[in-house]
Design a protein around this motif. Structure first.
Motif, PDB file in Angstrom:
ATOM      1  N   PRO A 138       0.807  -1.229   0.000  1.00  0.00           N
ATOM      2  CA  PRO A 138       0.000   0.000   0.000  1.00  0.00           C
ATOM      3  C   PRO A 138       0.839   1.277   0.000  1.00  0.00           C
ATOM      4  O   PRO A 138       0.434   2.285  -0.565  1.00  0.00           O
ATOM      5  CB  PRO A 138      -0.814  -0.124   1.297  1.00  0.00           C
ATOM      6  CG  PRO A 138      -0.845  -1.579   1.600  1.00  0.00           C
ATOM      7  CD  PRO A 138       0.465  -2.128   1.107  1.00  0.00           C
ATOM      8  N   ASP A 139       2.010   1.222   0.639  1.00  0.00           N
ATOM      9  CA  ASP A 139       2.887   2.392   0.701  1.00  0.00           C
ATOM     10  C   ASP A 139       4.112   2.180  -0.177  1.00  0.00           C
ATOM     11  O   ASP A 139       4.529   1.043  -0.402  1.00  0.00           O
ATOM     12  CB  ASP A 139       3.346   2.628   2.146  1.00  0.00           C
ATOM     13  CG  ASP A 139       2.176   2.797   3.104  1.00  0.00           C
ATOM     14  OD1 ASP A 139       1.127   3.305   2.648  1.00  0.00           O
ATOM     15  OD2 ASP A 139       2.317   2.417   4.280  1.00  0.00           O
ATOM     16  N   PRO A 140       4.721   3.250  -0.687  1.00  0.00           N
ATOM     17  CA  PRO A 140       5.943   3.090  -1.486  1.00  0.00           C
ATOM     18  C   PRO A 140       7.044   2.449  -0.656  1.00  0.00           C
ATOM     19  O   PRO A 140       7.231   2.793   0.514  1.00  0.00           O
ATOM     20  CB  PRO A 140       6.296   4.530  -1.872  1.00  0.00           C
ATOM     21  CG  PRO A 140       5.618   5.391  -0.854  1.00  0.00           C
ATOM     22  CD  PRO A 140       4.378   4.668  -0.494  1.00  0.00           C
ATOM     23  N   CYS A 141       7.765   1.515  -1.236  1.00  0.00           N
ATOM     24  CA  CYS A 141       8.853   0.847  -0.522  1.00  0.00           C
ATOM     25  C   CYS A 141       9.756   0.145  -1.521  1.00  0.00           C
ATOM     26  O   CYS A 141       9.361  -0.103  -2.657  1.00  0.00           O
ATOM     27  CB  CYS A 141       8.314  -0.156   0.500  1.00  0.00           C
ATOM     28  SG  CYS A 141       7.480  -1.584  -0.245  1.00  0.00           S
ATOM     29  N   ARG A 142      10.961  -0.191  -1.080  1.00  0.00           N
ATOM     30  CA  ARG A 142      11.848  -0.984  -1.908  1.00  0.00           C
ATOM     31  C   ARG A 142      11.337  -2.423  -1.967  1.00  0.00           C
ATOM     32  O   ARG A 142      10.650  -2.892  -1.049  1.00  0.00           O
ATOM     33  CB  ARG A 142      13.274  -0.895  -1.394  1.00  0.00           C
ATOM     34  CG  ARG A 142      13.860   0.496  -1.583  1.00  0.00           C
ATOM     35  CD  ARG A 142      15.359   0.552  -1.264  1.00  0.00           C
ATOM     36  NE  ARG A 142      15.901   1.836  -1.695  1.00  0.00           N
ATOM     37  CZ  ARG A 142      15.928   2.932  -0.935  1.00  0.00           C
ATOM     38  NH1 ARG A 142      15.441   2.884   0.302  1.00  0.00           N
ATOM     39  NH2 ARG A 142      16.432   4.060  -1.393  1.00  0.00           N
ATOM     40  N   PHE A 143      11.672  -3.117  -3.020  1.00  0.00           N
ATOM     41  CA  PHE A 143      11.103  -4.427  -3.335  1.00  0.00           C
ATOM     42  C   PHE A 143      11.156  -5.396  -2.158  1.00  0.00           C
ATOM     43  O   PHE A 143      10.152  -6.013  -1.787  1.00  0.00           O
ATOM     44  CB  PHE A 143      11.838  -5.005  -4.550  1.00  0.00           C
ATOM     45  CG  PHE A 143      11.394  -6.391  -4.935  1.00  0.00           C
ATOM     46  CD1 PHE A 143      10.113  -6.630  -5.394  1.00  0.00           C
ATOM     47  CD2 PHE A 143      12.273  -7.458  -4.844  1.00  0.00           C
ATOM     48  CE1 PHE A 143       9.701  -7.905  -5.757  1.00  0.00           C
ATOM     49  CE2 PHE A 143      11.873  -8.734  -5.205  1.00  0.00           C
ATOM     50  CZ  PHE A 143      10.589  -8.956  -5.657  1.00  0.00           C
ATOM     51  N   LEU A 144      12.324  -5.546  -1.536  1.00  0.00           N
ATOM     52  CA  LEU A 144      12.482  -6.527  -0.458  1.00  0.00           C
ATOM     53  C   LEU A 144      11.827  -6.075   0.847  1.00  0.00           C
ATOM     54  O   LEU A 144      11.649  -6.891   1.762  1.00  0.00           O
ATOM     55  CB  LEU A 144      13.959  -6.818  -0.211  1.00  0.00           C
ATOM     56  CG  LEU A 144      14.680  -7.572  -1.341  1.00  0.00           C
ATOM     57  CD1 LEU A 144      16.153  -7.780  -0.988  1.00  0.00           C
ATOM     58  CD2 LEU A 144      14.007  -8.915  -1.614  1.00  0.00           C
ATOM     59  N   SER A 145      11.448  -4.820   0.945  1.00  0.00           N
ATOM     60  CA  SER A 145      10.783  -4.325   2.156  1.00  0.00           C
ATOM     61  C   SER A 145       9.283  -4.594   2.137  1.00  0.00           C
ATOM     62  O   SER A 145       8.616  -4.442   3.167  1.00  0.00           O
ATOM     63  CB  SER A 145      11.023  -2.819   2.321  1.00  0.00           C
ATOM     64  OG  SER A 145      12.401  -2.542   2.438  1.00  0.00           O
ATOM     65  N   GLY A 146       8.758  -4.969   0.977  1.00  0.00           N
ATOM     66  CA  GLY A 146       7.335  -5.241   0.859  1.00  0.00           C
ATOM     67  C   GLY A 146       7.022  -6.710   1.089  1.00  0.00           C
ATOM     68  O   GLY A 146       7.920  -7.542   1.238  1.00  0.00           O
ATOM     69  N   PRO A 147       5.746  -7.067   1.125  1.00  0.00           N
ATOM     70  CA  PRO A 147       5.353  -8.454   1.358  1.00  0.00           C
ATOM     71  C   PRO A 147       5.663  -9.338   0.158  1.00  0.00           C
ATOM     72  O   PRO A 147       5.780  -8.864  -0.973  1.00  0.00           O
ATOM     73  CB  PRO A 147       3.834  -8.349   1.581  1.00  0.00           C
ATOM     74  CG  PRO A 147       3.432  -7.121   0.817  1.00  0.00           C
ATOM     75  CD  PRO A 147       4.586  -6.178   0.939  1.00  0.00           C
ATOM     76  N   LEU A 194      10.505   2.136  -6.051  1.00  0.00           N
ATOM     77  CA  LEU A 194       9.612   2.094  -4.888  1.00  0.00           C
ATOM     78  C   LEU A 194       8.239   1.521  -5.226  1.00  0.00           C
ATOM     79  O   LEU A 194       7.422   1.292  -4.331  1.00  0.00           O
ATOM     80  CB  LEU A 194       9.465   3.473  -4.229  1.00  0.00           C
ATOM     81  CG  LEU A 194      10.775   4.194  -3.898  1.00  0.00           C
ATOM     82  CD1 LEU A 194      10.480   5.539  -3.232  1.00  0.00           C
ATOM     83  CD2 LEU A 194      11.660   3.344  -3.005  1.00  0.00           C
ATOM     84  N   TYR A 195       7.977   1.320  -6.512  1.00  0.00           N
ATOM     85  CA  TYR A 195       6.779   0.623  -6.985  1.00  0.00           C
ATOM     86  C   TYR A 195       7.190  -0.369  -8.076  1.00  0.00           C
ATOM     87  O   TYR A 195       6.501  -0.512  -9.084  1.00  0.00           O
ATOM     88  CB  TYR A 195       5.759   1.611  -7.560  1.00  0.00           C
ATOM     89  CG  TYR A 195       5.127   2.530  -6.539  1.00  0.00           C
ATOM     90  CD1 TYR A 195       4.036   2.108  -5.773  1.00  0.00           C
ATOM     91  CD2 TYR A 195       5.610   3.822  -6.342  1.00  0.00           C
ATOM     92  CE1 TYR A 195       3.448   2.957  -4.846  1.00  0.00           C
ATOM     93  CE2 TYR A 195       5.037   4.668  -5.411  1.00  0.00           C
ATOM     94  CZ  TYR A 195       3.949   4.234  -4.666  1.00  0.00           C
ATOM     95  OH  TYR A 195       3.370   5.070  -3.744  1.00  0.00           O
ATOM     96  N   ALA A 196       8.319  -1.047  -7.887  1.00  0.00           N
ATOM     97  CA  ALA A 196       8.964  -1.786  -8.975  1.00  0.00           C
ATOM     98  C   ALA A 196       8.058  -2.821  -9.624  1.00  0.00           C
ATOM     99  O   ALA A 196       7.889  -2.834 -10.851  1.00  0.00           O
ATOM    100  CB  ALA A 196      10.236  -2.456  -8.456  1.00  0.00           C
ATOM    101  N   ILE A 197       7.472  -3.718  -8.844  1.00  0.00           N
ATOM    102  CA  ILE A 197       6.700  -4.796  -9.446  1.00  0.00           C
ATOM    103  C   ILE A 197       5.366  -4.283  -9.987  1.00  0.00           C
ATOM    104  O   ILE A 197       4.882  -4.737 -11.024  1.00  0.00           O
ATOM    105  CB  ILE A 197       6.502  -5.963  -8.450  1.00  0.00           C
ATOM    106  CG1 ILE A 197       5.947  -7.188  -9.180  1.00  0.00           C
ATOM    107  CG2 ILE A 197       5.632  -5.576  -7.289  1.00  0.00           C
ATOM    108  CD1 ILE A 197       6.003  -8.460  -8.347  1.00  0.00           C
TER     109      ILE A 197
END
Length: 310
Positions: A138-147, A194-197
């Motif tokens: 839901p929030d901007p983050c680097r790829f590995l920081s997300g679920p 921050l929204y890579a995928i």
């Protein structure tokens, strides 16, 4: 040598003028859609009897369902949120008198398409809106920081568009008419950190749409990628609307006036102008670590100041 440089800059100037003229004419399409190429009121209905909208329970999908019903279409709403769809369906039937069919399906799964195809059997599908989509986080983050929800996102953002298009396109090709709107994102027009995928999945949707339009435009079928910037939806945590961030209803009404204006559209004038500005920013600036860190910091600060948006 001086003559060569003079010729070079003359050609460069001509190309720049042509580019600016092209941009100007694109803006005119939004400013004066009726003068550019007015769509008759019967246009959408002429595609076929039914419009199928995925992710129809809320946001942009809900807006497409309501607006297409206002323009004479019977509606098939597909989403996992049954109660929301029932509320919208009742609203549409009461206000427009159009028929509404509801199909409950979770597009994060890949075993739903046999059920959907069976539910659509016998319907003349004139319009398909591939709207359903999700963010990696839901929030901007680097790829590995997300679920680790990659499969869900790919199923929802990519597989759904391919599978639903295959269903609808078969009968559209036979009838030699139809309209497919694939809701992509401006974040798919460049590799967006921050929204890579999410960015990559929307780039697929845009490229997929353009390739199919090249294949099927000679058969009387319109396939268009719609690539908005800000729209106030649950996915964007209901951002306040302004000159750039549009309400779903306003955005959909404007974007439907652009369906005959090429294989890709930003959907509205404000997003077209913003896209033109952002395209002038070198990619290395957007990809710089400093810009990413500043964006994350600003977002974190905004969330602390407006906790209701979290």
């Amino acid at each position: 040598m001086e003559l060569l440089f003079q010729q070079f800059f003359t050609v460069l100037g001509i190309l720049l003028c042509l580019y600016l003229m092209l941009k100007f004419f694109r803006f005119l399409k939004y400013l004066f859609p009726r003068l550019w190429k007015a769509l008759p009121r019967s246009f959408f209905r002429s595609m076929g009897e039914w419009a199928v909208v995925t992710g129809a329970g809320d946001g942009i999908g809900k807006a497409y369902s309501i607006e297409l019903a206002n323009r004479g279409m019977d509606i098939v709403m597909i989403s996992r949120t049954l109660e929301k769809m029932q509320t919208v369906a009742a609203e549409i039937e009461q206000s427009t008198g159009r028929n509404v069919k509801i199909i409950q399906a979770d597009f994060t799964r890949d075993n739903i398409y046999e059920h959907i195809e069976e539910s659509l059997r016998g319907l003349e599908i004139g319009i398909l809106v591939n709207n359903v989509g999700m963010l990696h986080n839901p929030d901007p983050c680097r790829f590995l920081s997300g679920p680790d929800n990659d499969k869900n996102l790919i199923n929802c953002n990519i597989t759904s568009a391919v599978k639903m298009t295959r269903m609808a396109l078969k009968q559209m090709e036979q009838r030699k008419r139809g309209l497919i709107l694939n809701i992509s994102s401006a974040f798919g027009s460049f590799p967006c950190p921050l929204y890579a995928i999410y960015s990559a999945s929307k780039a697929f949707v845009t490229t997929f749409s353009k390739a199919l339009q090249a294949e099927y435009k000679s058969k009387g079928i319109i396939i268009q990628a719609v690539t908005p910037y800000g729209v106030s939806t649950p996915m964007t945590k209901h951002q306040n609307t302004d000159i750039v961030t549009k309400s779903p209803g306003d955005f959909v009404r404007q974007s439907l006036n652009c369906v005959t204006q090429g294989d890709e559209t930003f959907g509205c004038l404000a997003h077209e102008i913003l896209g033109c500005i952002i395209s002038c920013i070198p990619l290395w600036v957007i990809h710089s670590t400093a810009v990413q860190e500043q964006f994350l910091l600003r977002f974190s600060t905004e969330m602390k100041e407006n906790p209701k948006r979290m």
